[in-house]
Enzyme design. Structure first.
Site: not given
Ligand SMILES: [Zn+2]
Length: 200
Positions: A71, A93, A107, A157, A160
């Site tokens: 994924e 990433a 997230d 972010e 996250h």
């Molecule tokens: Zn994330």
């Protein structure tokens, strides 16, 4: 040495890929509304608890949780194609180096008509900010804060969150440390304890 993904302080970043021997964690859903989004079961229990405490189940939604290597590869290549190299290396990433592969990352997005999959809105106001402030008590930290980009290697972010458990999350928040800095601190503590023992 056998690693497991159940180590809540497991460090995964571009310099520390997920150990190959690391098997998939036990997973659980956060909300029956989003059956495809799962995280490690203890983290899921704590997150569900936190959302319930804030009555935020309908206002904060899970956007992305555990990802397999396959994924992560898919998300990375889709983003390269759709968003280009600069954006992708900033926000997605490299496969093998995503915290999402540990099952300890989530997230979150403020509930909207349309939610951006890679960069969901999670503002520093309202219910999202209340969530952010209470999260450490439930073992979660904002993993990639503004100003720590050089340490984490990941852009800011706000959406996250990472489960590190208690009391780690509270200590990290109190000192303003990201996981890399906290692990350095723990290492130093251990070294000074060991040298202290030798002196006695
Ligand atoms: Zn994330």
């Amino acid at each position: 040495m056998k690693y497991t993904c159940t180590n809540h302080l497991l460090l995964v970043n571009r310099h520390h890929p997920l150990p190959e021997s690391c098997t998939a964690p036990d997973l659980a859903v956060i909300s029956p509304e989003f059956p495809s989004i799962q995280i490690q079961s203890e983290a899921a229990v704590m997150l569900t608890d936190l959302l319930r405490t804030l009555h935020a189940e309908d206002r904060i939604v899970p956007v992305s949780g555990y990802r397999t290597m396959e994924e992560q590869k898919q998300i990375f290549s889709d983003s390269l194609r759709e968003n280009g190299e600069e954006f992708t290396y900033q926000y997605v990433a490299v496969p093998g180096c995503s915290e999402h592969q540990t099952g300890l990352a989530i997230d979150l997005g403020e509930k909207r008509e349309e939610i951006d999959f890679i960069r969901p809105d999670f503002p520093y106001t309202g219910i999202c900010q209340t969530f952010r402030e209470l999260a450490p008590q439930y073992g979660f930290v904002e993993r990639y804060p503004k100003g720590k980009e050089e340490v984490t290697g990941i852009a800011w972010e706000p959406w996250h969150f990472r489960y590190v458990g208690c009391p780690h999350a509270q200590i990290m928040t109190e000192h303003g440390w990201v996981l890399e800095e906290y692990l350095d601190y723990l290492k130093e503590m251990q070294l000074s304890e060991e040298s202290g023992e030798e002196e006695q």
